[in-house]
Write a protein that holds these residues in place. Structure first.
Motif, mmCIF file in Angstrom:
data_model
loop_
_atom_site.group_PDB
_atom_site.id
_atom_site.type_symbol
_atom_site.label_atom_id
_atom_site.label_comp_id
_atom_site.label_asym_id
_atom_site.label_seq_id
_atom_site.Cartn_x
_atom_site.Cartn_y
_atom_site.Cartn_z
ATOM 1 N N GLY A 1 7.901 -4.633 14.237
ATOM 2 C CA GLY A 1 8.833 -3.626 13.740
ATOM 3 C C GLY A 1 9.273 -3.911 12.311
ATOM 4 N N LEU A 2 9.543 -5.172 12.026
ATOM 5 C CA LEU A 2 9.929 -5.547 10.661
ATOM 6 C C LEU A 2 8.777 -5.339 9.677
ATOM 7 C CD1 LEU A 2 12.011 -8.779 11.295
ATOM 8 C CD2 LEU A 2 12.844 -6.571 10.482
ATOM 9 N N ARG A 3 7.569 -5.691 10.103
ATOM 10 C CA ARG A 3 6.398 -5.472 9.234
ATOM 11 C C ARG A 3 6.220 -3.987 8.954
ATOM 12 N NH1 ARG A 3 2.697 -9.282 12.616
ATOM 13 N NH2 ARG A 3 3.256 -11.289 11.728
ATOM 14 N N HIS A 4 6.362 -3.163 9.981
ATOM 15 C CA HIS A 4 6.229 -1.719 9.811
ATOM 16 C C HIS A 4 7.274 -1.195 8.827
ATOM 17 C CE1 HIS A 4 5.622 2.506 10.688
ATOM 18 N NE2 HIS A 4 6.918 2.605 10.902
ATOM 19 N N HIS A 5 8.491 -1.645 8.982
ATOM 20 C CA HIS A 5 9.571 -1.208 8.087
ATOM 21 C C HIS A 5 9.260 -1.612 6.647
ATOM 22 C CE1 HIS A 5 13.587 0.153 7.191
ATOM 23 N NE2 HIS A 5 13.856 -0.990 6.585
ATOM 24 N N THR A 6 8.798 -2.838 6.463
ATOM 25 C CA THR A 6 8.460 -3.326 5.120
ATOM 26 C C THR A 6 7.311 -2.509 4.528
ATOM 27 O OG1 THR A 6 9.179 -5.535 5.719
ATOM 28 C CG2 THR A 6 7.748 -5.355 3.801
ATOM 29 N N ARG A 7 6.274 -2.240 5.326
ATOM 30 C CA ARG A 7 5.136 -1.436 4.840
ATOM 31 C C ARG A 7 5.588 -0.026 4.471
ATOM 32 N NH1 ARG A 7 1.878 -4.262 8.819
ATOM 33 N NH2 ARG A 7 2.497 -2.675 10.329
ATOM 34 N N THR A 8 6.481 0.554 5.262
ATOM 35 C CA THR A 8 6.975 1.897 4.978
ATOM 36 C C THR A 8 7.718 1.919 3.647
ATOM 37 O OG1 THR A 8 7.157 2.379 7.333
ATOM 38 C CG2 THR A 8 8.430 3.770 5.849
ATOM 39 N N LEU A 9 8.572 0.928 3.421
ATOM 40 C CA LEU A 9 9.303 0.864 2.149
ATOM 41 C C LEU A 9 8.345 0.658 0.982
ATOM 42 C CD1 LEU A 9 12.414 -1.289 3.140
ATOM 43 C CD2 LEU A 9 12.347 1.165 2.663
ATOM 44 N N THR A 10 7.348 -0.191 1.166
ATOM 45 C CA THR A 10 6.360 -0.460 0.112
ATOM 46 C C THR A 10 5.545 0.792 -0.180
ATOM 47 O OG1 THR A 10 6.250 -2.760 0.822
ATOM 48 C CG2 THR A 10 4.450 -1.961 -0.560
ATOM 49 N N ALA A 11 5.133 1.514 0.868
ATOM 50 C CA ALA A 11 4.347 2.735 0.684
ATOM 51 C C ALA A 11 5.154 3.806 -0.039
ATOM 52 C CB ALA A 11 3.864 3.256 2.041
ATOM 53 N N GLN A 12 6.424 3.922 0.268
ATOM 54 C CA GLN A 12 7.269 4.909 -0.407
ATOM 55 C C GLN A 12 7.365 4.588 -1.892
ATOM 56 O OE1 GLN A 12 10.936 4.658 1.761
ATOM 57 N NE2 GLN A 12 10.273 6.090 3.352
ATOM 58 N N THR A 13 7.506 3.322 -2.217
ATOM 59 C CA THR A 13 7.594 2.914 -3.618
ATOM 60 C C THR A 13 6.265 3.159 -4.323
ATOM 61 O OG1 THR A 13 9.213 1.237 -3.014
ATOM 62 C CG2 THR A 13 8.167 0.996 -5.157
ATOM 63 N N ALA A 14 5.146 2.826 -3.666
ATOM 64 C CA ALA A 14 3.828 3.019 -4.251
ATOM 65 C C ALA A 14 3.504 4.495 -4.440
ATOM 66 C CB ALA A 14 2.768 2.364 -3.372
ATOM 67 N N GLY B 1 5.465 6.676 -5.377
ATOM 68 C CA GLY B 1 6.300 7.207 -6.445
ATOM 69 C C GLY B 1 7.583 7.837 -5.968
ATOM 70 N N GLU B 2 7.864 7.714 -4.683
ATOM 71 C CA GLU B 2 9.127 8.235 -4.178
ATOM 72 C C GLU B 2 10.265 7.403 -4.759
ATOM 73 O OE1 GLU B 2 9.312 8.644 0.075
ATOM 74 O OE2 GLU B 2 7.189 9.135 0.180
ATOM 75 N N SER B 3 11.357 8.076 -5.021
ATOM 76 C CA SER B 3 12.488 7.326 -5.564
ATOM 77 C C SER B 3 12.999 6.359 -4.502
ATOM 78 C CB SER B 3 13.606 8.278 -5.996
ATOM 79 O OG SER B 3 14.075 9.009 -4.893
ATOM 80 N N ALA B 4 13.170 5.139 -4.911
ATOM 81 C CA ALA B 4 13.627 4.103 -3.987
ATOM 82 C C ALA B 4 15.105 4.303 -3.705
ATOM 83 C CB ALA B 4 13.382 2.730 -4.593
ATOM 84 N N ARG B 5 15.395 4.504 -2.423
ATOM 85 C CA ARG B 5 16.796 4.643 -2.030
ATOM 86 C C ARG B 5 17.354 3.262 -1.771
ATOM 87 N NH1 ARG B 5 16.108 8.434 2.871
ATOM 88 N NH2 ARG B 5 16.791 6.465 3.721
ATOM 89 N N PRO B 6 18.570 3.010 -2.218
ATOM 90 C CA PRO B 6 19.172 1.707 -1.915
ATOM 91 C C PRO B 6 19.515 1.616 -0.428
ATOM 92 C CG PRO B 6 20.754 3.107 -3.025
ATOM 93 C CD PRO B 6 19.446 3.855 -3.014
ATOM 94 N N ALA B 7 19.685 0.413 0.028
ATOM 95 C CA ALA B 7 20.086 0.209 1.427
ATOM 96 C C ALA B 7 21.444 0.857 1.642
ATOM 97 C CB ALA B 7 20.159 -1.280 1.725
ATOM 98 N N ASP B 8 21.677 1.279 2.868
ATOM 99 C CA ASP B 8 22.983 1.823 3.216
ATOM 100 C C ASP B 8 23.616 0.930 4.279
ATOM 101 O OD1 ASP B 8 21.441 2.454 5.415
ATOM 102 O OD2 ASP B 8 21.692 4.624 5.243
#
Length: 153
Positions: free
Chosen positions: A25-38, A40-47
């Motif tokens: 689950g943590l790996r999936h979350h990390t990959r999702t955040l990395t893919a969003q950044t790659a 070009g989606e604007s990186a949202r800060p943690a909430d």
């Protein structure tokens, strides 16, 4: 066949399915955040809910590592010392996430303060502060202030 009998019959690779699932689950979350950044989606800060979930994961891992270190230390003291160090570092990570949580904007003004002398006003502040207080009691029973202040090497 009892559940205990089945756990002995599992192959070694299936001995810790829930821990593997949490890691996946943590790996999936990390990959999702990395893919969003790659992408070009604007990186949202943690909430706050994100940090609350991360803190819950860190404190659960902290408890697990504490139990593993306790069981390992008598038979393998050197390994037990390394696990105890990892236990302290996990506490430092959870403490930093807790501090970051309280620096996030709150939904209501003044609702982000952590006051150990009184309970915070409802979730998620209530849950993260209670969880953090319980973890702090556990770490202080087994770790000195010097150990906690020592930077990771």
């Amino acid at each position: 066949m009892s559940p205990d009998d089945r756990s002995d019959a599992l192959p070694r690779s299936d001995a810790h399915p829930y821990l593997r699932a949490a890691t996946a689950g943590l790996r999936h979350h990390t990959r999702t955040l990395t893919a969003q950044t790659a992408a070009g989606e604007s990186a949202r800060p943690a909430d706050r809910p994100h940090l609350d979930s991360l803190h819950a994961h860190l404190t659960a891992l902290h408890r697990l590592l504490d139990q593993i270190a306790e069981r390992t230390r008598p038979e393998r003291p050197a390994s037990g010392r390394h696990l105890a160090t990892a236990h302290a570092r996990l506490w430092q990570a959870a403490d930093a996430v807790h501090a970051a949580f309280h620096l996030m904007p709150a939904a209501a003004p003044g609702g982000s303060d952590c006051h150990p002398e009184r309970l915070p006003e409802g979730p998620p502040v209530l849950t993260i502060c209670q969880r953090h207080l319980a973890a702090s009691h556990a770490i202080r029973r087994k770790t000195t202030a010097t150990d906690l202040a020592t930077p990771a090497s």
